[in-house]
Design a protein around this motif. Structure first.
Motif, PDB file in Angstrom:
ATOM      1  N   ILE A 196      -2.077   8.796  13.752  1.00  0.00           N
ATOM      2  CA  ILE A 196      -1.380   7.517  13.669  1.00  0.00           C
ATOM      3  C   ILE A 196      -2.153   6.533  14.522  1.00  0.00           C
ATOM      4  CG2 ILE A 196       0.761   6.272  14.194  1.00  0.00           C
ATOM      5  CD1 ILE A 196       2.268   8.895  13.739  1.00  0.00           C
ATOM      6  N   PHE A 197      -2.563   5.396  13.942  1.00  0.00           N
ATOM      7  CA  PHE A 197      -3.421   4.469  14.665  1.00  0.00           C
ATOM      8  C   PHE A 197      -2.895   3.043  14.616  1.00  0.00           C
ATOM      9  CE2 PHE A 197      -4.957   4.402  10.295  1.00  0.00           C
ATOM     10  CZ  PHE A 197      -5.217   3.061  10.050  1.00  0.00           C
ATOM     11  N   GLY A 198      -3.233   2.275  15.639  1.00  0.00           N
ATOM     12  CA  GLY A 198      -2.871   0.866  15.703  1.00  0.00           C
ATOM     13  C   GLY A 198      -3.850   0.027  14.900  1.00  0.00           C
ATOM     14  N   SER A 199      -3.393  -1.159  14.480  1.00  0.00           N
ATOM     15  CA  SER A 199      -4.227  -2.003  13.617  1.00  0.00           C
ATOM     16  C   SER A 199      -5.517  -2.424  14.295  1.00  0.00           C
ATOM     17  CB  SER A 199      -3.443  -3.240  13.182  1.00  0.00           C
ATOM     18  OG  SER A 199      -3.004  -3.989  14.314  1.00  0.00           O
ATOM     19  N   ASP A 200      -5.503  -2.570  15.632  1.00  0.00           N
ATOM     20  CA  ASP A 200      -6.717  -2.982  16.341  1.00  0.00           C
ATOM     21  C   ASP A 200      -7.729  -1.858  16.462  1.00  0.00           C
ATOM     22  OD1 ASP A 200      -4.827  -1.709  18.010  1.00  0.00           O
ATOM     23  OD2 ASP A 200      -5.799  -2.474  19.811  1.00  0.00           O
TER      24      ASP A 200
ATOM     25  N   ALA B 151      -8.385   0.261  13.747  1.00  0.00           N
ATOM     26  CA  ALA B 151      -8.602   0.738  12.377  1.00  0.00           C
ATOM     27  C   ALA B 151     -10.051   1.172  12.155  1.00  0.00           C
ATOM     28  CB  ALA B 151      -8.214  -0.358  11.380  1.00  0.00           C
ATOM     29  N   ASP B 152     -11.007   0.448  12.720  1.00  0.00           N
ATOM     30  CA  ASP B 152     -12.416   0.821  12.546  1.00  0.00           C
ATOM     31  C   ASP B 152     -12.706   2.167  13.192  1.00  0.00           C
ATOM     32  OD1 ASP B 152     -12.876  -1.506  11.181  1.00  0.00           O
ATOM     33  OD2 ASP B 152     -13.794  -2.569  12.871  1.00  0.00           O
TER      34      ASP B 152
ATOM     35  N   LEU C  17      -8.755  14.542   7.545  1.00  0.00           N
ATOM     36  CA  LEU C  17      -7.789  13.901   8.436  1.00  0.00           C
ATOM     37  C   LEU C  17      -6.953  12.882   7.672  1.00  0.00           C
ATOM     38  CD1 LEU C  17      -6.930  13.679  11.477  1.00  0.00           C
ATOM     39  CD2 LEU C  17      -8.542  11.767  11.633  1.00  0.00           C
ATOM     40  N   LYS C  18      -5.633  13.001   7.756  1.00  0.00           N
ATOM     41  CA  LYS C  18      -4.732  12.024   7.130  1.00  0.00           C
ATOM     42  C   LYS C  18      -4.410  10.940   8.143  1.00  0.00           C
ATOM     43  CE  LYS C  18      -0.454  11.545   4.481  1.00  0.00           C
ATOM     44  NZ  LYS C  18       0.691  12.262   3.838  1.00  0.00           N
ATOM     45  N   CYS C  19      -4.721   9.688   7.808  1.00  0.00           N
ATOM     46  CA  CYS C  19      -4.569   8.577   8.751  1.00  0.00           C
ATOM     47  C   CYS C  19      -3.430   7.655   8.343  1.00  0.00           C
ATOM     48  CB  CYS C  19      -5.873   7.783   8.839  1.00  0.00           C
ATOM     49  SG  CYS C  19      -7.263   8.737   9.484  1.00  0.00           S
ATOM     50  N   LEU C  20      -2.499   7.445   9.269  1.00  0.00           N
ATOM     51  CA  LEU C  20      -1.349   6.575   9.041  1.00  0.00           C
ATOM     52  C   LEU C  20      -1.460   5.378   9.967  1.00  0.00           C
ATOM     53  CD1 LEU C  20       1.403   9.370   9.111  1.00  0.00           C
ATOM     54  CD2 LEU C  20       0.145   8.529   7.125  1.00  0.00           C
ATOM     55  N   GLY C  21      -1.558   4.174   9.409  1.00  0.00           N
ATOM     56  CA  GLY C  21      -1.708   2.980  10.222  1.00  0.00           C
ATOM     57  C   GLY C  21      -0.381   2.356  10.602  1.00  0.00           C
ATOM     58  N   LEU C  22      -0.437   1.455  11.538  1.00  0.00           N
ATOM     59  CA  LEU C  22       0.726   0.660  11.940  1.00  0.00           C
ATOM     60  C   LEU C  22       0.360  -0.799  11.705  1.00  0.00           C
ATOM     61  CD1 LEU C  22       1.564   2.599  15.206  1.00  0.00           C
ATOM     62  CD2 LEU C  22       3.048   2.449  13.198  1.00  0.00           C
ATOM     63  N   ASP C  23       0.958  -1.395  10.659  1.00  0.00           N
ATOM     64  CA  ASP C  23       0.572  -2.729  10.186  1.00  0.00           C
ATOM     65  C   ASP C  23      -0.886  -2.736   9.760  1.00  0.00           C
ATOM     66  OD1 ASP C  23       3.131  -3.745  10.678  1.00  0.00           O
ATOM     67  OD2 ASP C  23       2.632  -4.219  12.761  1.00  0.00           O
ATOM     68  N   SER C  24      -1.342  -1.625   9.268  1.00  0.00           N
ATOM     69  CA  SER C  24      -2.724  -1.470   8.818  1.00  0.00           C
ATOM     70  C   SER C  24      -2.811  -0.169   8.038  1.00  0.00           C
ATOM     71  CB  SER C  24      -3.677  -1.415  10.027  1.00  0.00           C
ATOM     72  OG  SER C  24      -5.010  -1.211   9.624  1.00  0.00           O
ATOM     73  N   LYS C  25      -3.835  -0.058   7.187  1.00  0.00           N
ATOM     74  CA  LYS C  25      -4.062   1.222   6.513  1.00  0.00           C
ATOM     75  C   LYS C  25      -5.504   1.311   6.061  1.00  0.00           C
ATOM     76  CE  LYS C  25      -2.349  -0.304   1.960  1.00  0.00           C
ATOM     77  NZ  LYS C  25      -1.334  -0.031   0.902  1.00  0.00           N
ATOM     78  N   LEU C  26      -5.989   2.539   6.003  1.00  0.00           N
ATOM     79  CA  LEU C  26      -7.320   2.778   5.477  1.00  0.00           C
ATOM     80  C   LEU C  26      -7.248   2.874   3.955  1.00  0.00           C
ATOM     81  CD1 LEU C  26      -8.680   5.470   7.978  1.00  0.00           C
ATOM     82  CD2 LEU C  26      -8.744   2.977   8.161  1.00  0.00           C
TER      83      LEU C  26
ATOM     84  N   GLY D   9      -4.875   5.131   2.192  1.00  0.00           N
ATOM     85  CA  GLY D   9      -3.972   5.637   3.222  1.00  0.00           C
ATOM     86  C   GLY D   9      -2.595   4.996   3.188  1.00  0.00           C
ATOM     87  N   VAL D  10      -1.862   5.183   4.271  1.00  0.00           N
ATOM     88  CA  VAL D  10      -0.469   4.729   4.360  1.00  0.00           C
ATOM     89  C   VAL D  10      -0.290   3.799   5.555  1.00  0.00           C
ATOM     90  CG1 VAL D  10       1.921   5.502   4.744  1.00  0.00           C
ATOM     91  CG2 VAL D  10       0.383   6.851   3.292  1.00  0.00           C
ATOM     92  N   ASP D  11       0.474   2.714   5.348  1.00  0.00           N
ATOM     93  CA  ASP D  11       0.909   1.863   6.449  1.00  0.00           C
ATOM     94  C   ASP D  11       2.278   2.372   6.882  1.00  0.00           C
ATOM     95  OD1 ASP D  11       1.953  -0.080   8.136  1.00  0.00           O
ATOM     96  OD2 ASP D  11       1.143  -1.764   6.993  1.00  0.00           O
ATOM     97  N   LEU D  12       2.307   3.098   7.983  1.00  0.00           N
ATOM     98  CA  LEU D  12       3.550   3.734   8.426  1.00  0.00           C
ATOM     99  C   LEU D  12       4.609   2.699   8.777  1.00  0.00           C
ATOM    100  CD1 LEU D  12       4.623   6.634   9.025  1.00  0.00           C
ATOM    101  CD2 LEU D  12       4.022   6.223  11.408  1.00  0.00           C
ATOM    102  N   ALA D  13       4.204   1.580   9.378  1.00  0.00           N
ATOM    103  CA  ALA D  13       5.161   0.544   9.757  1.00  0.00           C
ATOM    104  C   ALA D  13       5.825  -0.054   8.514  1.00  0.00           C
ATOM    105  CB  ALA D  13       4.471  -0.542  10.572  1.00  0.00           C
ATOM    106  N   GLU D  14       5.025  -0.287   7.476  1.00  0.00           N
ATOM    107  CA  GLU D  14       5.581  -0.822   6.229  1.00  0.00           C
ATOM    108  C   GLU D  14       6.530   0.187   5.588  1.00  0.00           C
ATOM    109  OE1 GLU D  14       4.026  -2.740   1.975  1.00  0.00           O
ATOM    110  OE2 GLU D  14       2.632  -1.687   3.298  1.00  0.00           O
ATOM    111  N   ALA D  15       6.126   1.440   5.565  1.00  0.00           N
ATOM    112  CA  ALA D  15       6.975   2.485   4.983  1.00  0.00           C
ATOM    113  C   ALA D  15       8.287   2.639   5.740  1.00  0.00           C
ATOM    114  CB  ALA D  15       6.216   3.809   4.967  1.00  0.00           C
ATOM    115  N   ALA D  16       8.252   2.391   7.053  1.00  0.00           N
ATOM    116  CA  ALA D  16       9.450   2.571   7.881  1.00  0.00           C
ATOM    117  C   ALA D  16      10.533   1.539   7.576  1.00  0.00           C
ATOM    118  CB  ALA D  16       9.067   2.489   9.362  1.00  0.00           C
ATOM    119  N   ARG D  17      10.142   0.378   7.042  1.00  0.00           N
ATOM    120  CA  ARG D  17      11.117  -0.702   6.837  1.00  0.00           C
ATOM    121  C   ARG D  17      12.210  -0.331   5.841  1.00  0.00           C
ATOM    122  NH1 ARG D  17       6.010  -3.867   6.745  1.00  0.00           N
ATOM    123  NH2 ARG D  17       5.694  -4.544   8.903  1.00  0.00           N
TER     124      ARG D  17
END
Length: 509
Positions: free
Chosen positions: A105-109, A111-112, A124-133, A136-144
């Motif tokens: 799980i990674f922060g948008s800053d 992402a690189d 590796l499965k990567c879940l972003g927060l207000d970001s996605k590869l 991949g998945v934006d976990l913050a968006e999915a949480a809404r």
């Protein structure tokens, strides 16, 4: 069954739903908002395939998601592995491989950095927060769209909730595991020995929340008090926030305190709200603490001594003991801690004699991940943890640190282990030998210092060495000083003699 980490999170959320829990920049979040967001995130994690007991890596800088994501992991029964964002991709890859973490799980800053990790570990499965590869998945968006009700799980005292990497005192990468019970015990340790927050208190966090600073979040959460978060340490903004937010508690490493003391506004800043100025992580230079007490008052200063394996407080030096020779001590053992000093045979040493610190307390880790031999060396048969630190008890019961059984360097509050730096430097084709030690430094307390012996017929500059190691080591691990010498001092049996090197460099500088 004892009190668990999950119990304490739920208690705070239920007791203070409408009070402000988190402040970040111009945003504020109530206890209910943090609790509901953490539940949404926990449910989104489940929907993404994360199950109770999974090992999940977290790559987050300080920000609005720091606390909710931690709480979400606990609500899901997840074993989280926080990654220091200052480390390199190579270092993180090794950590993920050693723990078997398949998700990040990674922060948008970051992402690189996450993308670079994904390139090294395609599985590796990567879940972003207000970001996605890509893909991949934006976990913050999915949480809404998820429920604000937490997942229904049953936890045990011994369930691992965090795996914290430390090189320890041996210089070998190790993963200390803490449990539902030990995390709850750490919270109680803070409340009993260091700080007992009140409703209107607020703690300012500028140091990374994955380190010691984060230990204070849960005690403040339990008492309905505020946690004020900064992205990183900036002395000007830090002083402004102390006045603006009426901060009552801060936690500093020596380098941070030195930077504040050197700031032109330090004495004019309204710090009347401050009750606790807490410090630890590395020895505090006496001139620094004396100047700080002159400005802010002795009655506000608290020092703790702990380790990743046993956070936060094994001993505490209280404000009333911040004077004379006691300024060089670590304080007395905490009320929930048993502590003794032993010789190499395991016998308790007499008062005034140096011995290795052994500790037994509920805040101790469960053990190192996947390291049975190391655990057998670290724990005694009757449950004492060997710290590998050497100290002396004086006649008043105060602990005075003497040395470490390793050559660990503490620079700006971060641990650096010479062997790791040496291994990278030795990869340069011009380097015949090298040795890394800590040397005294006004700003960093200790500066990582490299002595280099160049191969005959070869040449290399300091700039070239820094360029060579630039993507292999975190910035704080890189040498701040280089000395080019003919030969590296060694012991009679041919081992690197770091003491002799330190003495030599002290004379040369």
């Amino acid at each position: 069954m004892t009190t668990t980490y999950l119990d304490l999170i739920n208690r705070g959320a239920k007791a203070y739903p409408n009070r402000t829990a988190i402040v970040y920049r111009d945003q504020s979040f109530t206890f209910r908002e943090v609790d509901e967001l953490s539940s949404r995130l926990a449910n989104a994690m489940s929907a993404s395939g994360i199950k109770q007991g999974n090992c999940i890596a977290l790559l987050l800088n300080n920000g609005p998601y720091s606390v909710p994501v931690d709480f979400a992991c606990v609500k899901n029964g997840i074993n989280r592995v926080p990654l220091n964002s200052r480390l390199s991709v190579r270092e993180h890859t090794k950590m993920l491989q050693e723990t078997g973490a398949q998700m990040l799980i990674f922060g948008s800053d970051l992402a690189d950095h996450a993308a670079a990790l994904k390139a090294e570990m395609p599985e590796l499965k990567c879940l972003g927060l207000d970001s996605k590869l890509e893909g991949g998945v934006d976990l913050a968006e999915a949480a809404r769209t998820q429920s604000t009700e937490a997942p229904e799980i049953t936890v045990q005292d011994s369930d691992v909730v965090a795996t914290l990497f430390t090189s320890g005192t041996t210089g070998t990468l190790k993963a200390a595991q803490h449990t539902q019970a030990s995390y709850a015990a750490i919270c109680k340790n803070v409340l009993m020995n260091v700080i007992s927050p009140e409703h209107d208190d607020a703690m300012l966090h500028a140091a990374s929340l994955i380190h010691a600073s984060g230990v204070f979040v849960l005690p403040f959460w339990l008492r309905g008090a505020r946690t004020v978060i900064m992205d990183s340490f900036d002395p000007t903004l830090y002083l402004e926030l102390i006045a603006k937010e009426k901060i009552t508690a801060i936690n500093l490493v020596p380098t941070m305190l030195q930077m504040l003391l050197g700031h032109p506004q330090v004495e004019s800043t309204d710090a009347s709200s401050l009750k606790h100025i807490i410090y630890g992580a590395s020895p505090m230079p006496r001139p620094v603490i004396e100047k700080a007490m002159e400005i802010w008052g002795q009655e506000r200063f608290w020092q703790y001594y702990g380790q990743t394996e046993c956070p936060l407080g094994m001993t505490v030096l209280r404000p009333e003991d911040h004077h004379d020779d006691l300024l060089g001590s670590c304080g007395r053992p905490c009320v929930d801690v048993e502590l003794r000093l032993v010789d190499e045979a395991g016998n308790v040493v007499p008062e005034g004699q140096p011995g290795e610190i052994l500790v037994r307390t509920p805040i101790t880790m469960k053990g190192y991940y996947n390291a049975p031999e190391l655990n057998a060396e670290t724990f005694t048969e009757d449950g004492w943890l060997r710290t590998r630190d050497v100290a002396v008890f004086d006649e008043r019961g105060f602990l005075h640190m003497k040395d470490r059984t390793s050559d660990m360097i503490i620079t700006g509050g971060y641990n650096v282990y010479p062997r790791e730096v040496e291994d990278v430097l030795m990869g340069h084709p011009a380097v015949a030998e090298c040795s890394v030690v800590g040397t005294k430094d006004e700003k960093w307390v200790e500066a990582v210092t490299a002595a280099i012996a160049v191969k005959p017929g070869s040449q290399v500059t300091e700039a070239e060495l820094l360029e060579f190691i630039s993507d292999q080591l975190a910035s704080y691990k890189k040498p701040r000083k280089f000395f080019f010498i003919d030969t590296i001092p060694k012991t009679a049996v041919g081992k690197l003699n770091r003491k002799a090197l330190r003495d030599m460099l002290a004379t040369a500088s």
